[in-house]
Design an enzyme around this catalytic site. Structure first.
Site, short mmCIF file in Angstrom:
data_model
loop_
_atom_site.label_atom_id
_atom_site.label_comp_id
_atom_site.label_asym_id
_atom_site.label_seq_id
_atom_site.Cartn_x
_atom_site.Cartn_y
_atom_site.Cartn_z
CG MET A 162 -1.86 -1.17 1.21
SD MET A 162 -3.05 -1.02 -0.12
CE MET A 162 -3.44 -2.75 -0.35
CB CYS A 163 2.29 2.46 -2.37
SG CYS A 163 2.64 0.73 -2.12
#
Lengths: 302, 243, 454
Positions: free
Chosen positions: A1-2
């Protein structure tokens, strides 16, 4: 997740500011992925030279010194193919006039265990663990010239927090991919690609996406077709940015949970996870701002 | 963006003579802003400059106050608004006015995903487009969108009204309960258990009121009403393909 | 789940004497399930948690002190049981007198009297209770000294007033009975009051969403948690509850997203109504989940700083002590609390039989016909449960759990429950040794140690 921030600069006058602009974008997506970060810069004359392949190797301190690599390459490369080895921040750059694959094979012999994070004539990939702004500073992002660039901040979900696990994944010449989300069937796709002879560097789900696209491009797909095919094969949640030597593409999965926003002016096109990353771009007040639609491939060429 | 930042008229405080506190968020200050709006009394007014897409702007407003945000807001702007009149002179990020209870939230530009998610009351007006999942699980809020909305909008919508002056994306109103949807343009596809319904006089009347409240002059007669077919209200073997 | 009532079922041994053999694969419960599916065309929905046998706390034993270590005197030498939850970021963390808390159960799934009784019992012993999918009732708030307000995908009844009234906020991603699934409440229980709180039509079969409507993934969750903190002025502890499936990753991500407390619910954790196939086949046992969650916290340097609450199959003080020894800061009980209130009480045997079940087997919480007046909205049935008497039973039970855990802790020479550690435990089976990461009794062997990991 970014967090993702990507920028393609059309107006040559703005290209000297590419690194600085990317830095302001990166700063705003740090919260989304404070573990590690990576950047890919295209067409920076201090990093890449026309007619030469450049490999971006992970780490400033390899098993052997830069001078040793240089000396070994002299024997491993064809007669007359000069090579240069430089360290930029946490990245070691090796350049030569031979094709990237040939250079990679030579480097693998000269420095076994060296991890190639980027390859090509026009791109340099710099990635490392730590706070994204520190990673950017160590590599001197501010002030870098370039035509297009993509940056990524990572909050690792299921694979380790390592430089190798950071994005972008660059697994073919001048090709880079960054990803926000998680593929839910990457293990099966990885097995199938391995069966076809594709080799992997990490356990990361994003690498599977990158290898899949590289594989499709090799099979003759254009970038847009490759991304459409990716949507048929890889399941799960994703917002992807893919860059090639002269183009940039954005695609989201059909459910489109992970955020993405695009802004476009005559001078540039930018994509980010959130608007705040775009807020400081010159001319943003008059930009066309929209969210990419689910399952639709957007491409822009230089 | 199709709407310019200054296309909305300046609103001034609700009660003449009130003062306006200005928060410039260029160098942070979201915590201070929210602390101030939580302590505000009815009639107070706030202006937010340089929001820069920051998150959680004016969340948890609990009084009849005015908040003007001059620029683009990040996630959850005006979240859980109760009584406030919040104006965003720009775009709004994910979940604008999520779980709003009452009051008004007006977005001059576009709204991102999940606009008005689970909101129980009040009025959310979006002059531009709203992306996916607009009005998801809405529980009584009224939403008026000047442009188009994305896929899976009004998913599991329980109550309230959603008005769309443009087009609707795929799977509109999937698994909808008792919310009423009005769409002027095309609907890419309807979700499970969502059907077109006749526009009767009371529907034309309530739609007219909603459009007026949103400051729009669209003709209610141009809209189609959608709502629940109520076939999924009880588990039944014939509906297994919809689960 | 349809069960053959025991008194109608011939003993297996007498059938075997006749030369009849029951299939282990197609046993009578399986045959009944297939027949039920063929008749109705819809999956079986029931309450309770996983009924299959899985490695559990029963497979662990404590190493009491003797010569090499000294035990504490029971009743005389102090053995602390208190815990502070949520002091990482919240300005008003919870101070509980016992590590045993009450898990989230909704008004709707349970009667108002049952919710009030849980609140009364928890308050009497100084612990917390938790709302559920459906909002906060005044009865519950009024009777609960420490009330944790669940923030769920459905957001039924969610409102900022109750949020501000809560003592902590629990962002629920999932529960052990159904990681990856949404809630259910069948029509029999959607009465006017329940429907009103949830903004639903009366009497419908309600399904809740499995994902939150306005965020997905840890990067968004961080922003969501920040919003909840902003709304409540950074006062309330924020819990993140996960159903155990990949607890190593999920715990680490909850910490990175800014949680004050992580709640890990194993597959034995209960539910009010879920597909049976889900309850029995998705998730991992509580025993396997704890070491993974603790490992994640330790690697981040956050063990004991971000507190870990464990739930799913806690029944006795020994279970409490074992969870603590494996690294939990507190535990939560759900099914056991309902049993303490009178669920599956043999005195309702005749009524259970009329419902096609039996005391000890009853799991049709979704039907709303609970003879004990707990998992029902029927006013007559609900009236059977006196909230004051029920509260006393809960308090009694919570005290017993606490005293039992203290008994074991003292025997291990601990002046506080939190000082129990994995080294105080051994395992009886290879499976439990591998899952709990403690040695097989009498050996130094931890199967998988050194090789597994992440």
């Amino acid at each position: 997740m970014c967090g993702i921030a990507a920028l393609q600069v059309r107006n040559p006058e703005l290209r000297p500011q590419l690194g600085t602009l990317l830095s302001t974008m990166l700063c705003e997506i740090v919260d989304r992925g404070p573990d590690s970060a990576g950047m890919a810069i295209y067409d920076n004359p201090k990093l890449n030279s026309t007619g030469q392949s450049t490999l971006s190797l992970l780490g400033a301190d390899l098993a052997i010194t830069s001078a040793d690599i240089d000396r070994l390459l002299e024997h491993l490369l064809p007669e007359g193919a000069a090579s240069t080895v430089r360290v930029v921040g946490d990245t070691t750059l090796v350049s030569s006039e031979v094709p990237a694959a040939e250079l990679a094979a030579a480097v693998a012999q000269a420095s076994p265990g060296a991890v190639v994070a980027g390859r090509g004539e026009r791109v340099t990939v710099m990635k490392s663990v730590g706070h994204p702004m520190e990673v950017a500073a160590r590599h001197g992002l501010d002030g870098m010239y370039g035509t297009q660039a993509v940056s990524h901040t990572r909050m690792a979900t299921e694979s380790a927090v390592t430089a190798g696990g950071s994005h972008p994944f660059s697994v073919a010449d001048d090709l880079c991919l960054v990803h926000n989300g998680s593929f839910s069937n990457h293990a099966s796709v990885r097995r199938e690609l391995k069966r076809l002879g594709v080799e992997f560097d990490s356990e990361n789900d994003t690498e599977v996406g990158a290898r899949y696209i590289a594989h499709r491009l090799e099979q003759g797909d254009d970038l847009e077709t490759a991304l459409v095919n990716l949507g048929q094969v890889l399941d799960g949640f994703y917002t992807l940015v893919v860059t090639t030597a002269d183009s940039m593409a954005v695609v989201r999965d059909p459910i489109a949970c992970k955020p993405a926003i695009i802004a476009e002016t005559d001078d540039w096109v930018a994509m980010a996870s959130e608007f705040r990353a775009l807020a400081e771009l010159p001319g943003i007040e008059n930009a066309r701002i929209f969210e990419p639609e689910p399952g639709k491939v957007y491409t822009w060429s230089l | 963006m199709t709407t310019t930042l200054d296309s909305l008229p300046a609103q001034g405080p609700r009660h003449a003579g009130g003062t306006t506190q200005v928060f410039d968020l260029k160098a942070g200050g979201v915590r201070e802003l929210n602390k101030a709006v939580h302590q505000a009394a009815t009639g107070e007014a706030f202006t937010v400059e340089n929001p820069g897409g920051k998150h959680s702007l004016a969340v948890g407003v609990n009084a009849e106050i005015d908040v003007d945000i001059n620029g683009h807001a990040g996630y959850y702007a005006a979240g859980m608004n109760q009584g406030g009149r919040v104006t965003i002179r720009g775009n709004a990020g994910v979940g604008v006015a999520e779980n709003m209870m009452s009051g008004t939230v007006h977005v001059a530009g576009d709204a991102s995903q999940a606009a008005g998610a689970t909101a129980h009351g009040g009025l959310l007006v979006i002059d531009g487009n709203a992306s996916a999942r607009c009005g998801i699980s809405m529980k009584g809020v009224d939403i008026v969108v000047g442009g188009s909305i994305g896929h899976m909008s009004a998913f599991m919508a329980q109550a309230g009204r959603l008005v769309v002056c443009g087009d609707a994306g795929d799977a509109l109103g999937d698994s909808i309960y008792e919310a009423r949807l009005y769409v002027k343009g095309t609907v890419a596809s309807l979700g499970a258990d969502c059907v077109a319904k006749p526009m009767r006089a009371e529907h034309l009347a309530e739609l007219g009121e909603l459009l007026r409240a949103a400051g729009r002059d669209d003709d209610p007669a141009d809209f189609t009403r959608y709502g629940s077919a109520r076939t999924l209200y009880h588990f039944h073997v014939d509906n297994s393909s919809a689960y | 789940m349809t069960l053959i009532a025991p008194d109608q079922s011939p003993a297996a041994s007498s059938l075997a004497a006749l030369g009849l053999r029951e299939s282990a694969t197609f046993d009578r419960a399986t045959i009944a399930d297939i027949q039920r599916a063929a008749e109705t065309g819809i999956y079986d929905i029931r309450g309770w948690g996983a009924k299959r046998q899985v490695p559990h706390f029963d497979d662990l034993l404590f190493l009491g002190a003797s010569m090499s270590r000294y035990p504490l005197e029971g009743y005389r030498e102090k053995c602390g049981t208190d815990v502070v939850l949520g002091d990482r970021y919240a300005s008003k963390p919870l101070h509980l007198d016992t590590v045993v808390t009450i898990a989230g159960m909704s008004f709707g799934a349970l009667s108002a009297n049952a919710k009030e009784a849980l609140g009364r019992g928890a308050s009497e012993v100084g612990t917390s209770t938790t709302t559920g999918d459906g909002g906060m009732t005044p009865e519950e708030r009024g009777q609960s000294r420490n009330l944790v307000y669940q923030y769920l995908p459905s957001r039924y009844g969610m409102n900022p007033d109750d949020l501000r009234k809560a003592d902590a906020i629990e962002v629920v991603l999932g529960q052990g009975a159904k990681p990856g699934g949404g809630g259910m409440l069948l029509g029999q229980k959607i009465t006017e009051r329940v429907a009103g709180m949830r903004t639903l039509p009366v009497g419908i079969d309600q399904r809740s969403a499995c994902r939150h409507p306005d965020w997905t993934g840890p990067d968004d969750l961080e922003i969501k948690i920040a919003e909840l903190r902003e709304i409540t002025d950074w006062e309330k502890p924020i819990y993140v509850k996960i159903g155990a499936s990949r607890p190593y990753y999920d715990t680490a991500l909850a910490v990175k997203a800014g949680a004050d407390v992580v709640v890990v619910d194993g597959m034995q954790g209960g539910t009010a109504a879920t597909q049976q196939v889900f309850i029995e086949n998705v998730g991992i046992p509580t025993l396997a989940a704890i070491p993974q969650a603790v490992q994640a916290l330790q690697e981040l340097g956050m063990h004991r700083k971000v507190q870990l609450i464990v739930s799913g199959g806690i029944r006795t003080g020994a279970d409490v002590a074992k969870a603590m020894a494996l690294g939990a800061d507190a535990v939560a009980i759900g099914t056991a609390a309902l049993i303490a209130l009178g669920d599956n009480d043999p005195r309702y045997a005749a009524e259970y039989a009329r419902l096609g079940s039996a005391a000890g087997f009853y799991d049709d919480f979704q039907d709303g016909r609970d003879p004990a007046g707990i998992s029902t909205q029927d006013p007559e049935l609900a009236a059977r449960l006196d909230p004051v008497a029920g509260g006393r039973r809960i308090a009694n039970y919570l005290r017993v759990l606490t005293m039992e855990a203290q008994t074991i802790a003292r025997a291990c020479g601990k002046a506080h429950l939190r000082n129990l550690e994995p080294e105080d435990l051994v395992a009886l089976t290879v499976e439990s040794a591998a899952m709990a990461r403690v040695p097989l009794a009498g050996t130094a062997w931890i199967p998988g140690a050194g090789g597994a990991g992440f």
